[in-house]
Design a protein around this motif. Structure first.
Motif, mmCIF file in Angstrom:
data_model
loop_
_atom_site.group_PDB
_atom_site.id
_atom_site.type_symbol
_atom_site.label_atom_id
_atom_site.label_comp_id
_atom_site.label_asym_id
_atom_site.label_seq_id
_atom_site.Cartn_x
_atom_site.Cartn_y
_atom_site.Cartn_z
ATOM 1 N N ASP A 191 4.194 -1.869 22.658
ATOM 2 C CA ASP A 191 4.571 -0.837 22.228
ATOM 3 C C ASP A 191 5.451 -1.343 21.028
ATOM 4 O OD1 ASP A 191 4.239 1.093 25.091
ATOM 5 O OD2 ASP A 191 2.820 1.115 23.468
ATOM 6 N N LEU A 192 5.278 -1.246 19.739
ATOM 7 C CA LEU A 192 5.920 -2.146 18.611
ATOM 8 C C LEU A 192 6.481 -0.838 17.704
ATOM 9 C CD1 LEU A 192 3.384 -4.793 17.882
ATOM 10 C CD2 LEU A 192 5.420 -5.193 19.443
ATOM 11 N N PRO A 193 7.973 -1.019 17.704
ATOM 12 C CA PRO A 193 8.477 0.169 16.673
ATOM 13 C C PRO A 193 8.139 -0.549 15.281
ATOM 14 C CG PRO A 193 10.451 -1.234 17.746
ATOM 15 C CD PRO A 193 8.888 -1.767 18.380
ATOM 16 N N ALA A 194 7.636 0.554 14.556
ATOM 17 C CA ALA A 194 7.249 -0.074 13.053
ATOM 18 C C ALA A 194 7.744 1.119 12.045
ATOM 19 C CB ALA A 194 5.852 -0.179 13.148
ATOM 20 N N ARG A 195 7.608 0.674 10.878
ATOM 21 C CA ARG A 195 7.733 1.755 9.714
ATOM 22 C C ARG A 195 6.525 1.516 8.814
ATOM 23 N NH1 ARG A 195 12.707 3.442 9.239
ATOM 24 N NH2 ARG A 195 12.492 4.323 7.356
ATOM 25 N N ALA A 196 6.236 2.732 8.129
ATOM 26 C CA ALA A 196 5.075 2.870 7.306
ATOM 27 C C ALA A 196 5.542 3.107 5.868
ATOM 28 C CB ALA A 196 4.213 3.780 7.735
ATOM 29 N N ARG A 197 4.747 2.478 5.061
ATOM 30 C CA ARG A 197 4.888 2.710 3.517
ATOM 31 C C ARG A 197 3.684 3.255 2.998
ATOM 32 N NH1 ARG A 197 4.020 0.104 -1.151
ATOM 33 N NH2 ARG A 197 3.264 -1.699 -0.261
ATOM 34 N N VAL A 198 3.642 4.498 2.826
ATOM 35 C CA VAL A 198 2.546 5.165 2.246
ATOM 36 C C VAL A 198 2.267 4.606 0.744
ATOM 37 C CG1 VAL A 198 1.410 7.484 1.663
ATOM 38 C CG2 VAL A 198 3.103 7.238 3.548
ATOM 39 N N ILE A 199 1.230 4.052 0.471
ATOM 40 C CA ILE A 199 0.739 3.655 -0.579
ATOM 41 C C ILE A 199 -0.141 4.518 -1.366
ATOM 42 C CG2 ILE A 199 -0.411 1.705 -1.795
ATOM 43 C CD1 ILE A 199 -0.132 0.133 0.669
ATOM 44 N N THR A 200 0.644 4.930 -2.851
ATOM 45 C CA THR A 200 -0.204 6.152 -3.608
ATOM 46 C C THR A 200 -0.603 5.438 -4.947
ATOM 47 O OG1 THR A 200 1.924 6.829 -4.284
ATOM 48 C CG2 THR A 200 0.987 7.947 -2.313
ATOM 49 N N ASP A 201 -0.048 4.450 -5.395
ATOM 50 C CA ASP A 201 -0.372 3.787 -6.771
ATOM 51 C C ASP A 201 -1.713 3.373 -6.679
ATOM 52 O OD1 ASP A 201 -0.054 2.871 -9.277
ATOM 53 O OD2 ASP A 201 0.540 0.978 -8.409
ATOM 54 N N PRO A 202 -2.727 3.820 -7.596
ATOM 55 C CA PRO A 202 -3.960 3.309 -7.723
ATOM 56 C C PRO A 202 -4.125 1.956 -7.902
ATOM 57 C CG PRO A 202 -3.928 5.201 -8.908
ATOM 58 C CD PRO A 202 -2.510 5.032 -8.220
ATOM 59 N N ALA A 203 -3.107 1.421 -8.626
ATOM 60 C CA ALA A 203 -3.233 -0.103 -9.239
ATOM 61 C C ALA A 203 -2.795 -0.854 -7.825
ATOM 62 C CB ALA A 203 -2.118 -0.557 -10.218
ATOM 63 N N GLU A 204 -1.921 -0.591 -7.003
ATOM 64 C CA GLU A 204 -1.721 -1.100 -5.740
ATOM 65 C C GLU A 204 -2.689 -0.990 -4.674
ATOM 66 O OE1 GLU A 204 1.708 -1.951 -2.328
ATOM 67 O OE2 GLU A 204 2.051 -0.064 -3.972
ATOM 68 N N ARG A 205 -3.377 0.186 -4.758
ATOM 69 C CA ARG A 205 -4.411 0.638 -3.560
ATOM 70 C C ARG A 205 -5.744 -0.149 -3.816
ATOM 71 N NH1 ARG A 205 -4.286 5.438 -1.067
ATOM 72 N NH2 ARG A 205 -6.272 5.837 -1.407
ATOM 73 N N GLU A 206 -6.150 0.024 -5.197
ATOM 74 C CA GLU A 206 -7.298 -0.747 -5.353
ATOM 75 C C GLU A 206 -7.843 -2.232 -4.703
ATOM 76 O OE1 GLU A 206 -10.681 -2.826 -6.934
ATOM 77 O OE2 GLU A 206 -8.791 -3.501 -7.476
ATOM 78 N N PRO A 207 -6.965 -3.292 -4.801
ATOM 79 C CA PRO A 207 -7.241 -4.456 -4.349
ATOM 80 C C PRO A 207 -7.223 -4.451 -2.816
ATOM 81 C CG PRO A 207 -5.153 -4.647 -5.510
ATOM 82 C CD PRO A 207 -5.731 -3.362 -5.731
ATOM 83 N N ILE A 208 -6.358 -3.636 -2.183
ATOM 84 C CA ILE A 208 -6.046 -3.677 -0.887
ATOM 85 C C ILE A 208 -7.660 -2.917 -0.260
ATOM 86 C CG2 ILE A 208 -4.952 -2.727 1.388
ATOM 87 C CD1 ILE A 208 -2.485 -2.804 -0.854
ATOM 88 N N LEU A 209 -7.986 -1.806 -0.830
ATOM 89 C CA LEU A 209 -8.928 -0.999 -0.333
ATOM 90 C C LEU A 209 -10.276 -1.737 -0.586
ATOM 91 C CD1 LEU A 209 -7.685 2.452 -1.193
ATOM 92 C CD2 LEU A 209 -8.377 1.439 1.115
ATOM 93 N N ARG A 210 -10.328 -2.438 -1.771
ATOM 94 C CA ARG A 210 -11.433 -3.399 -2.027
ATOM 95 C C ARG A 210 -12.022 -4.307 -0.689
ATOM 96 N NH1 ARG A 210 -14.612 -3.963 -5.988
ATOM 97 N NH2 ARG A 210 -13.263 -2.826 -7.417
#
Length: 135
Positions: A85-104
């Motif tokens: 059980d690992l404590p973590a932090r999330a960063r929501v990614i909303t910028d389409p230019a950042e999202r596109e290569p990851i989601l690809r």
């Protein structure tokens, strides 16, 4: 080196190996309205050493994503051969230019061809595991 130090290093190495490739995990978020813990099963992806969680495209916003927008702290639950059980932090990614290569890359792993739809409608967060040393 004492036994406790060696044990922590073994756990860290096992956790690091478990995080080196994506698979099914659970995450626990805090309900933005109720304040209650909310645990769900998701799939994470390790892309170039960074951890991401996404999902299938859907117009409705997921509750877990809204919860992380309100409070980015979460618990990342490894399950299977390595449990942690690992404590973590999330960063929501909303910028389409950042999202596109990851989601690809995620679409490729899922054998999907609708990258544009995923960029528009899939949830996407980057996860940082607290206290996990790079390596």
């Amino acid at each position: 080196m004492d036994v406790e130090t060696r044990s922590e290093e073994v756990i860290d190495e096992r956790v690091r190996r478990a995080l080196s490739r994506g698979h099914t995990v659970d995450i626990t978020t805090t309900g933005r309205q109720s304040g209650a813990s909310r645990r769900i099963e998701v799939v994470f992806h390790n892309i170039d050493g960074r951890l991401y969680i996404s999902g299938l495209p859907r117009r409705e916003r997921r509750s877990w994503l809204a919860n992380l927008d309100a409070d980015p702290r979460m618990t990342f639950h490894l399950k299977g051969p390595v449990k942690a059980d690992l404590p973590a932090r999330a960063r929501v990614i909303t910028d389409p230019a950042e999202r596109e290569p990851i989601l690809r890359r995620i679409a490729q792993a899922w054998r999907r061809t609708d990258v544009d739809t995923m960029v528009r409608w899939s949830p996407l967060i980057e996860v940082e595991i607290e206290g996990l040393q790079a390596g």
